[in-house]
Design an enzyme around this catalytic site. Sequence first.
Site, PDB file in Angstrom:
ATOM      1  N   LYS A   1       0.846  -1.207   0.000  1.00  0.00           N
ATOM      2  CA  LYS A   1       0.000   0.000   0.000  1.00  0.00           C
ATOM      3  C   LYS A   1       0.874   1.246   0.000  1.00  0.00           C
ATOM      4  O   LYS A   1       0.625   2.200  -0.756  1.00  0.00           O
ATOM      5  CB  LYS A   1      -0.880   0.035   1.267  1.00  0.00           C
ATOM      6  CG  LYS A   1      -2.042  -0.921   1.250  1.00  0.00           C
ATOM      7  CD  LYS A   1      -2.811  -0.823   2.568  1.00  0.00           C
ATOM      8  CE  LYS A   1      -3.858  -1.916   2.677  1.00  0.00           C
ATOM      9  NZ  LYS A   1      -4.442  -2.048   4.005  1.00  0.00           N
TER      10      LYS A   1
ATOM     11  N   GLN B   1      -4.876  -1.663   9.606  1.00  0.00           N
ATOM     12  CA  GLN B   1      -4.601  -2.993   9.064  1.00  0.00           C
ATOM     13  C   GLN B   1      -5.108  -4.072  10.032  1.00  0.00           C
ATOM     14  O   GLN B   1      -4.784  -4.039  11.218  1.00  0.00           O
ATOM     15  CB  GLN B   1      -3.089  -3.136   8.813  1.00  0.00           C
ATOM     16  CG  GLN B   1      -2.697  -4.437   8.146  1.00  0.00           C
ATOM     17  CD  GLN B   1      -3.321  -4.609   6.760  1.00  0.00           C
ATOM     18  OE1 GLN B   1      -3.331  -3.687   5.955  1.00  0.00           O
ATOM     19  NE2 GLN B   1      -3.847  -5.786   6.488  1.00  0.00           N
TER      20      GLN B   1
ATOM     21  N   ASP C   1     -11.626   2.332   3.099  1.00  0.00           N
ATOM     22  CA  ASP C   1     -11.875   0.896   2.922  1.00  0.00           C
ATOM     23  C   ASP C   1     -13.359   0.628   2.659  1.00  0.00           C
ATOM     24  O   ASP C   1     -13.719  -0.413   2.124  1.00  0.00           O
ATOM     25  CB  ASP C   1     -11.483   0.127   4.204  1.00  0.00           C
ATOM     26  CG  ASP C   1     -10.104  -0.502   4.103  1.00  0.00           C
ATOM     27  OD1 ASP C   1      -9.669  -0.793   2.972  1.00  0.00           O
ATOM     28  OD2 ASP C   1      -9.471  -0.707   5.156  1.00  0.00           O
TER      29      ASP C   1
END
Length: 302
Positions: free
Chosen positions: A54, A98, A121
Site C-alpha cells: 500500500k 490494518q 476501505d
Amino acid sequence: MTAKLIKGTEIREEILQEIENEVKKIKEEHGTVPGLVTILVGENPASISYVTLKIKTADRLGFKEVQDNQPDSITTEDLLTLIDKYNKNDSINGILVQLPLPKQVDEKKVLNAIDPDKDVDGFHPVNVGRLMIGGSEVKFPPCTPAGIQEMIVRAGVETSGAEVVVVGRSNIVGKPIANMMLQKGPGANSTVTVVHTRTKDMADHCKRADILIVAAGVPGLVKPEWIKPGACVIDVGVNRVGEKISEKTGKKIAILKGDVDFDEAKEIAGWITPVPGGVGPMTITMLMKNTLKSFKSSLGIA
Ligand code: NAP
C-alpha cells in the site's frame, strides 16, 4: 471458445496512471496532495507485506503517506485516541487500520471510530448504508467489489439486464458486489442472485449466469459445466494449494488457485479473470481511487 482474459495487472496500471495524472494536476492547481495514514499494530508478516505494498503504491502516486506503527500491546483506548487525532487532521484524507488487530483490542469499536468520510476501505456501517442506497449517496465502495465492477466495465461486458450470480455472501465481497450490480446506473442494472452453502442447487443458478462472480474460497468449486457459454467469469478466490520455487527469486512461494477450474473454464467462458493476476491487484488500486475521491471532496472538487 477461448475466453478473453481480464487481467487485473493491466487494468491496475491504467487506473494508477489515471490517478497519478490527476494528483499531479491537482497539485499544480491547489498545491496539495492526498494524505493516507496506515496504522499497523504488531508485526504480523502478512500484514507487513500488505501494508508495504500500500505504501509503495501511495508513494508512486505522489500521495503523502503516513506509516503509523503501534506495538502489539496497544489498548483499545489508545487506538481510539490515535484515530481521533487523524480524524481531526485536515491533511489526512484516508485512514486505514490494518487487520487483524490483537485480541485485547475491540476491533469493531476501533473501525467504527474512523470518520466515515475518511473510511476509504468502505467498511464503516455508514458507508455500508450509503452503498445500499446507491447512486450519489455512495462515497467509498469497498475496494475488492469496486475492483470487480471496474474490471467488468473496462472489459466491455454488458451489465444492464444481465443475469449476475454471486457465489458467496461475505460482508467484504459477496454482499457488497451483489448490491452494487443491482443498483440503477451504469456498470450495474443487473438481475442478481446470491448463492451460498445453504443454496439448494448451486449448479442450476450458476448455469443461468451471464456474469458469474465467485468468492467462496474453495479451490475448483465451480465446475466447467456450470458455466454458460460466453459468460463473464470473475474468480475472486485466492487459495494456497502448495508451494514452489520462484524462477525469479529462487525463494519458496505459494501456488495459488482460484475457485474456478481455470484451464477448462476458459474454453467455455467469453471472459475470465486469472488467479493470480486477476482480481487481486485491483483491491489496493481501488483503495487509492477512494483516497483520491476523499481528497477531492475535501477540496470541494469531487
Ligand atoms: P468468506 O468470508 O469465507 O465467505 C465465503 C462465502 O462463500 C460464504 O458466504 C460461504 O457461504 C460461501 N461458500 C463457501 N463454501 C461454499 C460452497 N461449498 N458452496 C457455496 N458457497 C460456499 O470469504 P471472503 O472473504 O468473501 O473471500 C472469498 C475468497 O475471495 C477467498 O478465497 C479470499 O481469499 C478471496 N478474496 C480475494 C480478494 C482479492 O483478491 N483482493 C479479496 C477478498 C477475498 P456461507 O455464508 O453459507 O458460509
